[in-house]
Scaffold this motif. Structure first.
Motif, PDB file in Angstrom:
ATOM      1  N   GLY A  19      42.327  39.827  30.987  1.00  0.00           N
ATOM      2  CA  GLY A  19      43.349  40.164  30.192  1.00  0.00           C
ATOM      3  C   GLY A  19      44.632  39.922  31.366  1.00  0.00           C
ATOM      4  O   GLY A  19      45.708  41.267  31.198  1.00  0.00           O
ATOM      5  N   ARG A  20      44.564  39.608  32.244  1.00  0.00           N
ATOM      6  CA  ARG A  20      45.308  40.803  33.594  1.00  0.00           C
ATOM      7  C   ARG A  20      44.971  39.919  35.084  1.00  0.00           C
ATOM      8  O   ARG A  20      43.690  39.490  35.327  1.00  0.00           O
ATOM      9  N   TRP A  21      45.495  40.398  35.885  1.00  0.00           N
ATOM     10  CA  TRP A  21      45.309  39.618  37.902  1.00  0.00           C
ATOM     11  C   TRP A  21      44.598  40.022  37.904  1.00  0.00           C
ATOM     12  O   TRP A  21      44.501  41.564  38.030  1.00  0.00           O
ATOM     13  N   GLN A  22      43.746  39.807  38.623  1.00  0.00           N
ATOM     14  CA  GLN A  22      42.872  40.292  39.515  1.00  0.00           C
ATOM     15  C   GLN A  22      42.576  39.510  41.030  1.00  0.00           C
ATOM     16  O   GLN A  22      42.910  38.488  41.208  1.00  0.00           O
ATOM     17  N   VAL A  23      42.630  40.529  42.112  1.00  0.00           N
ATOM     18  CA  VAL A  23      42.544  39.551  43.158  1.00  0.00           C
ATOM     19  C   VAL A  23      41.017  40.458  44.179  1.00  0.00           C
ATOM     20  O   VAL A  23      40.455  40.852  44.291  1.00  0.00           O
ATOM     21  N   THR A  24      40.397  39.312  44.834  1.00  0.00           N
ATOM     22  CA  THR A  24      39.190  39.544  44.815  1.00  0.00           C
ATOM     23  C   THR A  24      38.582  39.127  46.573  1.00  0.00           C
ATOM     24  O   THR A  24      37.799  39.295  47.051  1.00  0.00           O
ATOM     25  N   GLN A  25      39.584  38.942  47.020  1.00  0.00           N
ATOM     26  CA  GLN A  25      39.565  38.438  48.642  1.00  0.00           C
ATOM     27  C   GLN A  25      40.797  40.004  49.289  1.00  0.00           C
ATOM     28  O   GLN A  25      41.690  40.576  48.877  1.00  0.00           O
TER      29      GLN A  25
END
Length: 190
Positions: A19-25
């Protein structure tokens, strides 16, 4: 003096499960200018007469900057900052309530309150993270303790290897035990 144009922001994706934004890079922060704050008694020595003046980075030619890694965790925070506050005219990320630079006395007061809110009284009384600038020392020392090669850390920090080792190569809590484990793992593999 960080501007939106100085950032190479990695994309974010919505995580339905969390239920949230994620960044993987990872992204990059390109630092090209600084505006160090000086005491009022020295302002007459600056051409503009202001307490800070934009200039190139220390020990570098004009226009020569450096690139620092932008972690996925910081990228999430910056995306949230853009969503909530946008940027100031000229693309500056952080500005004072009435515009312009945030004075060191302002963020120093906020920093002191944050330390009191999250640290025990013994830690608040200690020199640990006493000033926001101490985070630079902690970050550089952490990179070194995580075995990032010293020349790369020096480049990211904008220092020579000599300065890096003399000033920033501090030991973190638990470093002695981790060093012994690394040596033991090397012996066990031999």
């Amino acid at each position: 003096m960080v501007r939106r144009s100085d950032l190479v922001m990695p994309p974010r994706e919505w995580d339905d499960q969390a239920g949230r934004w994620q960044v993987t890079q990872w992204g990059d922060i390109h630092l090209a200018k600084a505006a160090p704050e000086i005491g009022a008694e020295w302002a007459e020595w600056i051409d503009s007469g202001r307490r800070s003046e934009e200039r190139g980075l220390k020990h570098r030619e004009d226009g020569e900057g450096r690139t620092v890694p932008l972690s996925p965790e910081l990228a999430v925070l910056l995306h949230e900052h853009f969503d909530r506050f946008g940027t100031a005219p000229g693309g500056l990320l952080f500005v004072a309530e009435r515009g312009g630079r945030i004075g060191s006395s302002t963020y120093g007061r906020v920093w002191a309150l944050a330390r009191e809110a999250v640290f025990t009284p013994d830690v608040v009384a200690s020199p640990l993270a006493k000033r926001p600038y101490d985070l630079r020392h902690a970050c550089v020392s952490t990179w070194l303790n995580l075995s990032v090669e010293a020349p790369r850390v020096a480049e990211w920090a904008g220092h020579s290897l000599n300065v890096l080792i003399r000033v920033y190569a501090k030991c973190l809590d638990g470093g002695e035990e981790r060093a012994r484990q690394l040596v033991q793992a090397g012996f066990d593999a031999a």
